[in-house]
Motif scaffolding. Structure first.
Motif, mmCIF file in Angstrom:
data_model
loop_
_atom_site.group_PDB
_atom_site.id
_atom_site.type_symbol
_atom_site.label_atom_id
_atom_site.label_comp_id
_atom_site.label_asym_id
_atom_site.label_seq_id
_atom_site.Cartn_x
_atom_site.Cartn_y
_atom_site.Cartn_z
ATOM 1 N N LEU A 139 0.824 -1.209 0.000
ATOM 2 C CA LEU A 139 0.000 0.000 0.000
ATOM 3 C C LEU A 139 0.855 1.255 0.000
ATOM 4 C CD1 LEU A 139 -2.773 -1.013 2.564
ATOM 5 C CD2 LEU A 139 -2.988 -0.857 0.083
ATOM 6 N N ALA A 140 2.011 1.201 0.691
ATOM 7 C CA ALA A 140 2.867 2.384 0.780
ATOM 8 C C ALA A 140 3.624 2.658 -0.502
ATOM 9 C CB ALA A 140 3.854 2.234 1.939
ATOM 10 N N THR A 141 3.839 1.638 -1.320
ATOM 11 C CA THR A 141 4.654 1.804 -2.527
ATOM 12 C C THR A 141 3.843 1.651 -3.804
ATOM 13 O OG1 THR A 141 5.246 -0.567 -2.431
ATOM 14 C CG2 THR A 141 6.733 1.008 -1.352
ATOM 15 N N SER A 142 2.517 1.678 -3.712
ATOM 16 C CA SER A 142 1.662 1.505 -4.882
ATOM 17 C C SER A 142 0.763 2.716 -5.058
ATOM 18 C CB SER A 142 0.807 0.233 -4.752
ATOM 19 O OG SER A 142 1.612 -0.900 -4.617
ATOM 20 N N SER A 143 0.115 2.771 -6.200
ATOM 21 C CA SER A 143 -0.838 3.829 -6.506
ATOM 22 C C SER A 143 -1.855 3.262 -7.496
ATOM 23 C CB SER A 143 -0.143 5.063 -7.099
ATOM 24 O OG SER A 143 0.538 4.714 -8.300
ATOM 25 N N GLY A 144 -2.920 3.980 -7.678
ATOM 26 C CA GLY A 144 -3.917 3.551 -8.651
ATOM 27 C C GLY A 144 -5.076 2.817 -8.019
ATOM 28 N N ARG A 145 -5.826 2.119 -8.868
ATOM 29 C CA ARG A 145 -7.063 1.489 -8.440
ATOM 30 C C ARG A 145 -6.818 0.331 -7.489
ATOM 31 N NH1 ARG A 145 -11.308 0.079 -13.040
ATOM 32 N NH2 ARG A 145 -11.154 2.369 -13.134
ATOM 33 N N SER A 146 -5.761 -0.452 -7.715
ATOM 34 C CA SER A 146 -5.514 -1.598 -6.839
ATOM 35 C C SER A 146 -5.256 -1.145 -5.410
ATOM 36 C CB SER A 146 -4.326 -2.411 -7.360
ATOM 37 O OG SER A 146 -3.133 -1.628 -7.359
ATOM 38 N N LYS A 147 -4.508 -0.073 -5.235
ATOM 39 C CA LYS A 147 -4.262 0.438 -3.899
ATOM 40 C C LYS A 147 -5.558 0.876 -3.245
ATOM 41 C CE LYS A 147 -1.808 4.027 -1.312
ATOM 42 N NZ LYS A 147 -0.853 5.147 -1.380
ATOM 43 N N THR A 148 -6.426 1.553 -3.988
ATOM 44 C CA THR A 148 -7.698 2.012 -3.441
ATOM 45 C C THR A 148 -8.558 0.838 -3.003
ATOM 46 O OG1 THR A 148 -7.623 3.961 -4.872
ATOM 47 C CG2 THR A 148 -9.747 3.376 -3.912
ATOM 48 N N ILE A 149 -8.623 -0.206 -3.834
ATOM 49 C CA ILE A 149 -9.449 -1.366 -3.509
ATOM 50 C C ILE A 149 -8.901 -2.101 -2.283
ATOM 51 C CG2 ILE A 149 -10.254 -3.602 -4.340
ATOM 52 C CD1 ILE A 149 -10.296 -2.425 -7.147
ATOM 53 N N PHE A 150 -7.589 -2.306 -2.259
ATOM 54 C CA PHE A 150 -6.991 -3.016 -1.138
ATOM 55 C C PHE A 150 -7.136 -2.215 0.161
ATOM 56 C CE2 PHE A 150 -3.830 -5.859 -3.648
ATOM 57 C CZ PHE A 150 -4.924 -6.502 -4.213
ATOM 58 N N LEU A 151 -6.927 -0.909 0.068
ATOM 59 C CA LEU A 151 -7.072 -0.076 1.256
ATOM 60 C C LEU A 151 -8.514 -0.081 1.760
ATOM 61 C CD1 LEU A 151 -5.680 1.818 3.236
ATOM 62 C CD2 LEU A 151 -6.172 3.718 1.683
ATOM 63 N N PHE A 152 -9.460 -0.105 0.838
ATOM 64 C CA PHE A 152 -10.864 -0.190 1.232
ATOM 65 C C PHE A 152 -11.143 -1.516 1.939
ATOM 66 C CE2 PHE A 152 -15.258 -1.435 0.407
ATOM 67 C CZ PHE A 152 -15.940 -0.335 0.898
ATOM 68 N N GLY A 153 -10.532 -2.606 1.462
ATOM 69 C CA GLY A 153 -10.707 -3.892 2.126
ATOM 70 C C GLY A 153 -10.154 -3.895 3.536
ATOM 71 N N VAL A 154 -8.992 -3.262 3.724
ATOM 72 C CA VAL A 154 -8.402 -3.184 5.059
ATOM 73 C C VAL A 154 -9.264 -2.322 5.976
ATOM 74 C CG1 VAL A 154 -6.385 -2.418 6.374
ATOM 75 C CG2 VAL A 154 -6.073 -3.578 4.194
ATOM 76 N N LEU A 155 -9.731 -1.177 5.464
ATOM 77 C CA LEU A 155 -10.556 -0.284 6.283
ATOM 78 C C LEU A 155 -11.891 -0.923 6.643
ATOM 79 C CD1 LEU A 155 -9.923 3.170 4.555
ATOM 80 C CD2 LEU A 155 -9.087 2.417 6.785
ATOM 81 N N SER A 214 9.230 -15.195 -16.734
ATOM 82 C CA SER A 214 9.709 -14.441 -15.573
ATOM 83 C C SER A 214 8.545 -13.791 -14.842
ATOM 84 C CB SER A 214 10.706 -13.363 -16.015
ATOM 85 O OG SER A 214 11.131 -12.608 -14.904
ATOM 86 N N MET A 215 8.609 -13.858 -13.522
ATOM 87 C CA MET A 215 7.567 -13.274 -12.681
ATOM 88 C C MET A 215 8.106 -12.016 -12.028
ATOM 89 S SD MET A 215 6.036 -16.688 -10.885
ATOM 90 C CE MET A 215 4.816 -15.711 -9.990
ATOM 91 N N ASN A 216 7.366 -10.958 -12.174
ATOM 92 C CA ASN A 216 7.753 -9.696 -11.572
ATOM 93 C C ASN A 216 7.527 -9.750 -10.069
ATOM 94 O OD1 ASN A 216 7.491 -6.851 -10.641
ATOM 95 N ND2 ASN A 216 7.868 -6.446 -12.811
ATOM 96 N N GLY A 217 8.483 -9.170 -9.329
ATOM 97 C CA GLY A 217 8.343 -9.163 -7.881
ATOM 98 C C GLY A 217 7.102 -8.443 -7.413
ATOM 99 N N ARG A 218 6.717 -7.383 -8.115
ATOM 100 C CA ARG A 218 5.506 -6.667 -7.745
ATOM 101 C C ARG A 218 4.275 -7.542 -7.959
ATOM 102 N NH1 ARG A 218 5.786 -2.540 -4.539
ATOM 103 N NH2 ARG A 218 3.763 -1.884 -5.346
ATOM 104 N N PHE A 219 4.324 -8.406 -8.946
ATOM 105 C CA PHE A 219 3.197 -9.301 -9.185
ATOM 106 C C PHE A 219 3.031 -10.274 -8.016
ATOM 107 C CE2 PHE A 219 1.470 -13.300 -10.816
ATOM 108 C CZ PHE A 219 0.262 -12.850 -11.332
ATOM 109 N N VAL A 220 4.152 -10.800 -7.506
ATOM 110 C CA VAL A 220 4.095 -11.692 -6.349
ATOM 111 C C VAL A 220 3.563 -10.934 -5.133
ATOM 112 C CG1 VAL A 220 5.453 -13.146 -4.801
ATOM 113 C CG2 VAL A 220 5.957 -13.106 -7.256
ATOM 114 N N LEU A 221 4.048 -9.716 -4.936
ATOM 115 C CA LEU A 221 3.584 -8.904 -3.818
ATOM 116 C C LEU A 221 2.096 -8.598 -3.950
ATOM 117 C CD1 LEU A 221 4.486 -7.413 -1.269
ATOM 118 C CD2 LEU A 221 4.960 -5.411 -2.683
ATOM 119 N N TYR A 222 1.659 -8.358 -5.176
ATOM 120 C CA TYR A 222 0.234 -8.125 -5.422
ATOM 121 C C TYR A 222 -0.581 -9.359 -5.052
ATOM 122 C CZ TYR A 222 -4.101 -7.376 -8.050
ATOM 123 O OH TYR A 222 -5.420 -7.265 -8.412
#
Length: 506
Positions: free
Chosen positions: A5-21, A247-255
């Protein structure tokens, strides 16, 4: 999750943050009911395993230490994520890029640079989760067995069943002393300012101060973690190269990991929705048939509706009084250099950072001396004690980003202090005040601890009515009421997010 959440932006961050809240502000009782449905006999896991041919009768997924750990982790994880996020989102990415240009790999950048800088948030999250877990009694009572009794349950039993107020007070004092010792250690290592989110641009000085306080063993552990992570990544990439897997992107695994966390936090409560429409008379999965009888029982019951209306009234008045006291306090603490400011902030945050059952027991003893037990006035005052820290923290965060030059500009144009506050300060802070009001409202609406100790008589609040019904008989009516509460909290969160967007656009 906090790092993503701290290193992302865009719709995925909004959705994930909404899930946490949504998980953070959802009722603890609702989430506990969800885990009863998932882990219990004839529950989600039990019936799913039976479909695949496994003998689930030999499993004991509920009423043991495992179910308590799962339920409490689910309840407290959002608190840890949001606490770490408040520090991580202030870490500038330039430090990691500088380390990368000097040859540091990704794992070393994280463990040697990012982790030490985020350590105040990690330590604060661990502290808040620890002291909150000490005072937990809802989840252990409903998910635990006879061997899983926690200290808060002993206090509740002594007050509610044994009427041994002296022993309950002695246990609470010992719990308070242990909590104060933990806070003293934390203050010596990192400082209590971390809990208020009072971070600034002096991150380098803060990191230097923290790293000097870490002993050599701690620094070696961080280095070992960096090397182990680096070797793991190297082996993983070598395996990918041999098997020719894309190849798998590290951000994809984190996602993917963050998606699993959101599913763990927000998913359980969703199982209650279909159960609230079942035609069965018990808590079992899958639900059979379709019926509105449990909603009808809720909306036609004088007890349930009376408890709901009283909770709404108490929550509204609590939010009003919390704003009335918290907004001026936030102004003074943010804009005035007063003696003992740090101590005042810590004292105001005490109801939030020490086990709630201690404060509730103290209110019980105090209100019994002045005749406020079993009254709406005592209930509102008790809820205000717990809601006030949320108002102070929210308003201090708003005031830290408020440009005081706007007030000075109004003064130079001849505006009085009252006119400046009325036409300049208040409109710009309106979104923050509305957010603090909504947070206080949800906090009061879901408060059970004060209701158990302070409330009494025939009238009751919705959380206490849920608690009483759950201890006596678990029926789909609880699922219907929980669904109503869950949807109500979602509406409040949508309102907070809409206010935040309006403020951002303005």
């Amino acid at each position: 999750m906090a790092y993503y959440l701290a290193t992302s932006s865009g719709r995925s961050k909004t959705i994930f943050l909404f899930g946490v809240l949504s998980a953070f502000w959802s009722s603890v009782l609702v989430r506990t009911f969800a885990w009863i449905l998932i882990l219990g006999r004839h529950g989600v896991i039990d019936e799913t395993m039976r479909v695949f041919g496994f003998d689930s009768h030999s499993w004991q997924l509920i009423y043991n230490s495992l179910s308590v750990l799962v339920g409490m982790s689910h309840a407290l994880m959002p608190l840890g994520i949001l606490t770490m996020l408040s520090v991580m989102q202030n870490i500038e990415s330039v430090y990691g890029r500088a380390a990368a240009t000097l040859g540091a790999s990704g794992p070393h950048v994280f463990w040697r640079i990012y982790f030490p800088m985020s350590l105040p948030g990690v330590a604060a999250a661990a502290l808040l989760i620890f002291v909150t877990a000490i005072g937990y009694f809802i989840t252990p009572t409903m998910l635990g067995g006879p061997k899983d009794v926690m200290i808060a349950q002993i206090i509740v039993q002594q007050i509610d069943q044994m009427l041994d107020f002296g022993f309950a007070g002695a246990v609470a004092v010992l719990l308070l002393v242990a909590t104060c010792v933990v806070f003293l250690i934390f203050d010596r290592m990192l400082g209590m300012a971390v809990l208020t989110g009072d971070t600034n641009s002096r991150n380098i000085d803060e990191v230097s101060r923290i790293r000097h306080r870490l002993n050599s063993l701690g620094r070696k552990l961080v280095a070992v973690a960096g090397w182990l992570s680096a070797y793991t990544v190297a082996i993983f990439h070598r395996w990918i190269k041999v098997t020719r897997v894309p190849s798998m992107n590290g951000r994809f695994v984190l996602y993917g990991l963050s998606l699993l966390v959101v599913a763990f936090l927000a998913g359980p409560s969703l199982f209650l929705i279909p159960l609230s429409f079942t035609s069965d008379t018990g808590f079992q999965w899958p639900p059979h048939g379709f019926s509105l009888q449990w909603y009808s029982e809720y909306f036609t019951s004088p007890i349930w509706i009376g408890a709901t209306l009283r909770s709404l009234l108490v929550a509204f008045l609590t939010s009003f009084f919390a704003l009335f006291l918290g907004v001026p306090a936030a102004f003074v603490l943010s804009r005035q250099n007063i003696y003992g400011k740090s101590a005042i902030i810590v004292l105001m945050l005490m109801p939030m950072i020490i086990p709630r059952i201690i404060v509730a027991l103290a209110l019980f003893y105090a209100f019994s001396k002045v005749g406020l037990l079993g009254t709406s006035t005592g209930l509102i005052l008790g809820h205000t004690v717990f809601a006030l820290p949320y108002v102070v923290i929210t308003m201090m965060a708003v005031l830290r980003t408020y440009d005081t030059r706007l007030d000075y500009a109004a003064y130079t144009m001849g505006a009085s202090k009252f006119a400046t506050f009325r036409y300049v300060t208040f409109p710009l802070m309106g979104a923050g005040i509305a957010t603090a009001f909504l947070f206080s409202f949800v906090q009061s609406f879901d408060e059970l601890t004060v209701a158990l100790f302070v409330n009494g008589g025939v009238t009751t609040t919705l959380p206490r009515q849920l608690w009483s019904e759950a201890l006596m008989n678990t029926t789909p009516t609880l699922a219907a009421v929980s669904t109503v509460i869950f949807l109500f909290v979602l509406v409040v969160i949508f309102g907070v997010e809409s206010i935040r967007r309006i403020r951002f656009k303005s």
